[in-house]
Motif scaffolding. Sequence first.
Motif, short mmCIF file in Angstrom:
data_model
loop_
_atom_site.label_atom_id
_atom_site.label_comp_id
_atom_site.label_asym_id
_atom_site.label_seq_id
_atom_site.Cartn_x
_atom_site.Cartn_y
_atom_site.Cartn_z
N THR A 29 4.38 4.61 7.22
CA THR A 29 3.35 4.28 6.23
C THR A 29 2.01 4.02 6.92
OG1 THR A 29 4.25 2.04 6.24
CG2 THR A 29 4.84 3.45 4.39
N GLY A 30 1.91 4.46 8.15
CA GLY A 30 0.61 4.50 8.78
C GLY A 30 0.21 3.30 9.62
N GLU B 26 0.23 1.16 2.22
CA GLU B 26 0.16 2.41 2.97
C GLU B 26 -1.20 2.46 3.67
OE1 GLU B 26 1.98 6.72 2.76
OE2 GLU B 26 2.41 5.11 1.36
N ARG B 27 -1.18 2.70 4.96
CA ARG B 27 -2.45 2.79 5.70
C ARG B 27 -2.78 4.27 5.88
NH1 ARG B 27 -3.28 -2.30 5.05
NH2 ARG B 27 -1.64 -3.62 5.85
N THR B 28 -3.87 4.68 5.30
CA THR B 28 -4.22 6.10 5.42
C THR B 28 -5.17 6.32 6.57
OG1 THR B 28 -5.97 5.76 3.80
CG2 THR B 28 -3.84 6.56 3.01
#
Lengths: 344, 344
Positions: free
Chosen positions: A187-188, A341-343
């Motif tokens: 999830t980054g 979530e880390r984009t």
Amino acid sequence: MPHPARGTVTLHDVAAAAGVSLATASRVLGASSRTVAPEYRKRVLAAAERLRYSADAAARAMRGTSSSLALVADDLTTPSMAIVVSAMERAASTTGAFVTVSATHGDPARQLETIRHVRALRPRALVLTSGRVDAGALSGRLLEELRAYERDGGRVVVVGDTDLPFHSVGFDNRGAARRLGEFVAETGHRRVAIIAGARDQAAPAARTAGFVDGLRAGGVAEADVRIVHCAVSREGGLEAGRRLVAGGLAGTDAVMAANDLIAVGALRAFREAGVAVPRDVSLTGFDDIRLAVNVTPRLTTVALPLAYAGTEAIRLALGEPGAITHVTVEGRLVVRDSTAERTG
Amino acid sequence: MPHPARGTVTLHDVAAAAGVSLATASRVLGASSRTVAPEYRKRVLAAAERLRYSADAAARAMRGTSSSLALVADDLTTPSMAIVVSAMERAASTTGAFVTVSATHGDPARQLETIRHVRALRPRALVLTSGRVDAGALSGRLLEELRAYERDGGRVVVVGDTDLPFHSVGFDNRGAARRLGEFVAETGHRRVAIIAGARDQAAPAARTAGFVDGLRAGGVAEADVRIVHCAVSREGGLEAGRRLVAGGLAGTDAVMAANDLIAVGALRAFREAGVAVPRDVSLTGFDDIRLAVNVTPRLTTVALPLAYAGTEAIRLALGEPGAITHVTVEGRLVVRDSTAERTG
DNA sequence: TAGGTGATGGAATACGTTTTCCGAAAGAGG
DNA sequence: CCTCTTTCGGAAAACGTATTCCATCACCTA
């Protein structure tokens, strides 16, 4: 105290009151295969009822048909123990057995002493739940004691991870932790702190190792994983969380705790410091205790099917004799609101 | 199972191995007042250690010195029970006694059966915890059974409110609830909904009555107090909370739940519906379970000193014989973040 | 040295129950 | 009517331990 003054009414009294012999009374009141004439049976039952007779379990046990189940646990106040106790009790009640409980408070010496003490009851099975049940820590003394108990005809079931040669119900701590680690990586998240609990406890250590496995598999660099230790409690997590923010999060975007309690403590520390979860950092727990859904944000964690494990332990404890069985209970990843979530 | 094939080593074996008589071995290993020569004592201890001898509790019990404590509870999985179990275990371990637990699941018939069963153990004391322990519901049968147990020399302690003639440790549910009600009234709330739990359970009913007392004393009009019932659980509270918001809060500025679990459920329902606590409505619980400080906002509630009550029960159970004692444990008002002051 | 006294090991008993084992009575079969 | 079998009540043994009672021995005192 147990056979006081002149109080207790014995089988002898019942037999006398019914005008039959001791043997006949026993056959009616006990679970005998012998039949007794309806007339006598009626008289005995009536006398027993009238006198409120209750067979002495101790005397009964001596003749060969005792039945008790013993639970030796670190701490009886944790929710998971309550579930195990309850499952044991349920199983015992169907066979007319009793459940006795003891706490060792995590002290190995006390653990040994307790098992020695419990052995006196000749329980049909001994369920041992502890963070650290392994051959090394026990110096072999505990193993000997448990072996002696088995020689007496008892069965040992260990709930938790163990390398001891007994039936066991273990959690795949490392595997489940690995999946959680992979999830966090995927999830980054790129800089992760692990609040690992106590260094010398088996379960937290296995989870920490699993977290690391998963994070690396997911592409997080080893240098970007930081591990801090603390007491395995909410307070420990609170304190570790404070240390973490005090030292500067330095780009850390996820914190993985060895269990939910620690995570909840850390959550509080973050809130105190104005660090928003999951906006600033994501946070994960382990266990899925009830608390996990009652904090804000609700914790992403791993659910352990404790009730299932408890009944499984009982099954092993009371089942047919057979080879030593190690049951591994799988954890289930539960994604809730404490991870983002880390984009970037 | 307890005296299997050829396994168990008995005192007889130890005596033989040590080359002394049964009596001598018993005197060394048991808690005898008789002295035995150092030479013999050493030999016996060595033999016992080598053979991993463990005295049979059942046989020992027959001779007069048994000791077990029995707990008969409705439900073993609640946090309060865990505390009572733990307190009992602690007390028992200091005297070498065992604690056995049984669950009745709130079924009176099963309760009777369980007590009858437990009586076989001749426990030194029987701690009975139940929502409804009163003479009426039991049709007198339970009372008779407990009396018979006392005749056997045992002691009965009831945890919870009861009108039965036994020692008891009760909570002043109504009084504490009244203080909470007064607090709510004094902080300016004028329209209150009470989520009262189950209609037929003693504790929730007493709390509800206390809430009403306090609110009226504080100046809230009777017409402005609404009472709704639900299952005594988080789910029950959730469902009741939904009903409440669905029906329209209609100016309700405070909600009082019969316990924390219900309050937490209601809290969730409010959050779902966009009702802010405490801005839109204040919310109170009862019990001060651990969860109460781990939800957002932290619950205003009444703390019951369960650990104290547990040890108090043990004290009554194991203390010197004496007149029947009813101990009342006071609750303590704990004001946290889920209640606001209404100035308007 | 004889008799008393305290110490201590061992045989036997008791605890309450279940379970052989035995004997008596009743029923079946010839 | 006799015998073989079945049924079932009662006496007694066994379970493992603690303790009472008895016997022995050493020591002390006069």
